[in-house]
Design a protein around this motif. Sequence first.
Motif, short mmCIF file in Angstrom:
data_model
loop_
_atom_site.label_atom_id
_atom_site.label_comp_id
_atom_site.label_asym_id
_atom_site.label_seq_id
_atom_site.Cartn_x
_atom_site.Cartn_y
_atom_site.Cartn_z
N LEU A 110 68.57 9.67 19.09
CA LEU A 110 69.45 10.59 19.13
C LEU A 110 68.79 11.87 19.46
O LEU A 110 67.69 12.43 18.84
N ASP A 111 69.63 12.98 20.22
CA ASP A 111 69.14 14.27 20.50
C ASP A 111 69.11 15.16 19.28
O ASP A 111 68.34 16.00 19.13
N GLU A 112 70.18 15.05 18.56
CA GLU A 112 70.46 15.93 17.42
C GLU A 112 70.93 14.99 16.25
O GLU A 112 71.51 13.86 16.39
N ARG A 113 70.39 15.31 15.15
CA ARG A 113 70.68 14.61 13.84
C ARG A 113 70.95 15.56 12.77
O ARG A 113 70.02 16.58 12.39
N LYS A 114 72.16 15.48 11.96
CA LYS A 114 72.45 16.57 10.96
C LYS A 114 72.77 15.68 9.66
O LYS A 114 73.77 14.90 9.97
N VAL A 115 72.51 16.18 8.65
CA VAL A 115 73.35 15.58 7.46
C VAL A 115 73.77 16.77 6.72
O VAL A 115 73.37 17.68 6.47
N MET A 116 74.86 16.66 6.06
CA MET A 116 75.74 17.62 5.44
C MET A 116 75.99 16.84 4.10
O MET A 116 76.15 15.67 4.07
N GLN A 117 76.40 17.53 3.17
CA GLN A 117 76.82 17.07 1.90
C GLN A 117 77.81 17.96 1.13
O GLN A 117 77.77 19.34 1.11
N GLY A 118 78.89 17.37 0.23
CA GLY A 118 79.53 18.32 -0.74
C GLY A 118 79.52 17.44 -1.94
O GLY A 118 78.77 16.62 -2.14
N PRO A 119 80.40 18.11 -2.89
CA PRO A 119 80.47 17.77 -4.20
C PRO A 119 80.46 16.21 -4.34
O PRO A 119 79.90 15.44 -5.37
N GLU A 120 81.55 15.32 -3.53
CA GLU A 120 81.77 14.12 -3.43
C GLU A 120 81.29 13.32 -2.28
O GLU A 120 81.69 12.07 -2.38
N TRP A 121 80.60 13.80 -1.48
CA TRP A 121 80.52 13.26 0.04
C TRP A 121 79.14 13.49 0.61
O TRP A 121 78.49 14.45 0.05
N ALA A 122 78.84 12.76 1.37
CA ALA A 122 77.74 13.17 2.35
C ALA A 122 78.21 12.54 3.76
O ALA A 122 78.73 11.70 4.01
N ALA A 123 77.57 13.45 5.00
CA ALA A 123 77.85 13.04 6.20
C ALA A 123 76.82 13.20 7.13
O ALA A 123 76.04 14.01 7.05
N PHE A 124 76.62 12.24 8.12
CA PHE A 124 75.70 12.07 9.08
C PHE A 124 76.35 12.68 10.45
O PHE A 124 77.30 11.98 10.75
N TRP A 125 75.86 13.37 11.16
CA TRP A 125 76.25 13.55 12.61
C TRP A 125 75.14 13.39 13.53
O TRP A 125 74.09 14.10 13.26
N GLY A 126 75.01 12.83 14.72
CA GLY A 126 74.22 12.53 15.64
C GLY A 126 74.73 12.57 17.11
O GLY A 126 76.05 12.24 17.17
N ARG A 127 73.95 13.16 17.99
CA ARG A 127 74.45 13.11 19.36
C ARG A 127 73.30 12.76 20.35
O ARG A 127 72.27 13.28 20.10
N ARG A 128 73.71 11.92 21.16
CA ARG A 128 72.60 11.51 22.61
C ARG A 128 73.29 12.08 23.86
O ARG A 128 74.53 11.47 24.07
N GLU A 129 72.81 12.67 24.71
CA GLU A 129 73.57 13.06 25.96
C GLU A 129 72.58 12.43 27.06
O GLU A 129 71.35 12.72 26.95
#
Lengths: 230, 566
Positions: A110-129
């Motif tokens: 992937l060109d971009e990879r990000k991880v975010m989190q909150g009090p009850e969750w986590a999320a990954f986002w990635g993109r390839r162009e």
Amino acid sequence: MSEPRRALPVVSVVVLAIASGGLACGTTPPDPSGQPRSASDPLDDAAGDLVARPPSRGKVRGGERMRRTVTWPEADTRSVEAYESLDARSREAVDLAPVPVLVPALAEALDERKVMQGPEWAAFWGRRETAESTVTITVNASRMARVYPGVTPKPGPHTLRGKEAFVSRNEGIWSATWIEHGVAYDLGLECAPVDAPPCDDQAGVEALAEGLVYVGGRGPEPKQEQEVER
Amino acid sequence: MSRTSTWAWAAVAATVMGMGAGLGLAPTTGWAGEPEPFEYMPPGTLVAGSGQGRVDDTVYAPGMRFPTEEGPAFANSQVWGNGGGQGPGGGQCDAVNYDYPWWDNYCETRSWDMPMCPAGIGHQGQDIRPATCQNAVHWTVAADAGTVTNIGSYSVYVTAADGTRYDYLHGANQIVGVGQALDRAERINRVSNAFGGTPTTYHLHFNIRKDVAGFGNVYAPTYMSLVTSYQELFGLVGNGQGAVELDSSSCEAMIGWAQSGDDPEGAATVLIAFDGEQDDPNATVIEILADRPRPDLCDVLGSCDHGFEAEIPLRLRDTALHEARFYVVGQNGTPVELDDSPFSFMCEPPPVPAGVRRELESPEVMVAWAFSPLYQVAWAPADVLAGLPQGNVFPEYPVLVVSDGDPAPAETKTRWLMDPGYKRAVASEEIATAWGLPWSEPETWPAEVLDGVPSGTPLRPEPFLVTGDEGVVYAIDDEQCPLVDGQLDPSCEPEGEDDTAGEDTAGDDLPGGTAGDGDGTGGVPAPGATDDDEGCACRSDGSRPGGGVGWWLLALVAAGLRRRRA
């Protein structure tokens, strides 16, 4: 041995009329007619009718909250390589995440990879162009479940990562859902054009799910698991 | 076909119709000149021929902000509407598409897994047309404060603090970035027709993705959350009255009356919001009906059945101060707070019975047993919980069985709850009901299988679930005799039991309907019992009962049965 104990002195019931700023016990509630009630008011007689039926239980809007018990993976299953491929902010989010964070393997390129989190969750986002397509991948993990009375559980008809799973396609976006490590995960796969690889077949999202790797999280919290929210 | 209407429509349309020119064809009737009442079809009512909807008036995202900045907006099907691939013809900008009533299209016919749809497959969210049939004019906004967790080619996701995810599809001109924190109602993008290269109609496809116990992260029904947030957006206030009778309320119940102005003789819906306003996403909000006969109200209100008496949730009897706010719900707008609301209470929890604590390992277990975290889980201080020995984990789901070798008539056959490693007699239909077990629909197991399962103590008369501030939920239960090679330890004699424990003869030789010793106590230890005298006289080390062959046999059989049911 069973009596609950707490330092706070407990009153059986304290009725406070917050709106009026004073104690409500002993005050006379307004009659629907606008007239004050008296001891001989038929309202007092009505108490007998009310006692005849047990108090009602309500249906909870938005569901009853219940925190999941997280089962943390063994440390040696963590992909240090995938963790270190994240930027500093994402690594910090992984370290703070209340759930085990799963991300696509590095092979996904992937060109971009990000991880975010909150009090009850986590999320990954990635993109390839590429010149042919844009591929976006999301992974969400939740530890705060909602219990809805009357919602009958169903096992997912698919198997992913050794777990029962649901696989869906929402407006062209593939989605897989399963429970792992005690946590509710979902994986999203979006392509433009909609049917560009790997979105051209269900196997694409399934392979992506199977390839997810564990990169970390904040680890066990012995006194914070599976909370029924107060 | 019934409709639900909002007659108290405020002057909404006039503010929207100022834009004459646009890329799209403006609707020519309905809202263009005159304010029009907001009407919506009931949840689960789909356009004829478009599939089976989910009849569910649950507001899955209470307090949500409507996801377009301004109105009006029109929730209806794109595929089965004018200009849609399955529609009656015409074009997407036809006036009929931009008019009330709203139509639910969650679960509309699709071919992919949707566990909350009646067919198990269907459309994942709700299609919403903006005020006018124009591209990239109308703003979408955050339904709740949260974090932007995705921007795809035609999707934006916003995840709120509690993990609820709001999905916005087909938009254009994003002004947000991945990882950005958003306030409630903050702009995201404009409603468009983006669809990965091939355009769709101008609309917002809106999903609510929630962690629903029993499924995991799934697309939840959106329709009633949209209806209530739409009413909120336009300040459509409901019509009703009522009062909380504070001096009659107590730790047992909250008492009052309510009447809807829309249906003065019918039962009004009352919302009770604990520790917040009814539109606060962090509040616990319940719905009850005000339908109890109240002779004192007949003359005053013109009809009598408007009383309510709501149970104080067990989970809130935790020695903390709680506030309950009361509202009456009219069909046509936001709820109206009752006179003398709020009611504040601080209640003691019930005493925790003696026994072992058995962990309910997940919300899925809670759902499988149909337990309520709010109404059936008591709170206890940490030292009380710590004083109870820990038993094995609570069964993942209930399995109630009878033996095909039991000679009694079907209705009086001995019922057994299958508890990993053991079978436990359910002494009466009342006990089964208290546990939510299907007394009249037990599974029939072969005697040769059931006879091989050791008998544990009879099931207690009712469940007792408890949690502490640390949050793990336990069922308080009897300690069972340990197993040796899948059979009861012969040296173990559970206290209070005199017929089944220690033998492996239960099942076809027990008199039907009289399982256990018939004392109805279910083996509940006496109050004040110590760890050493709870349930099993031969054990004093507090260790968990063992597993063994019986456990594995039962697990295999139960897994097979579960698969069959699925």
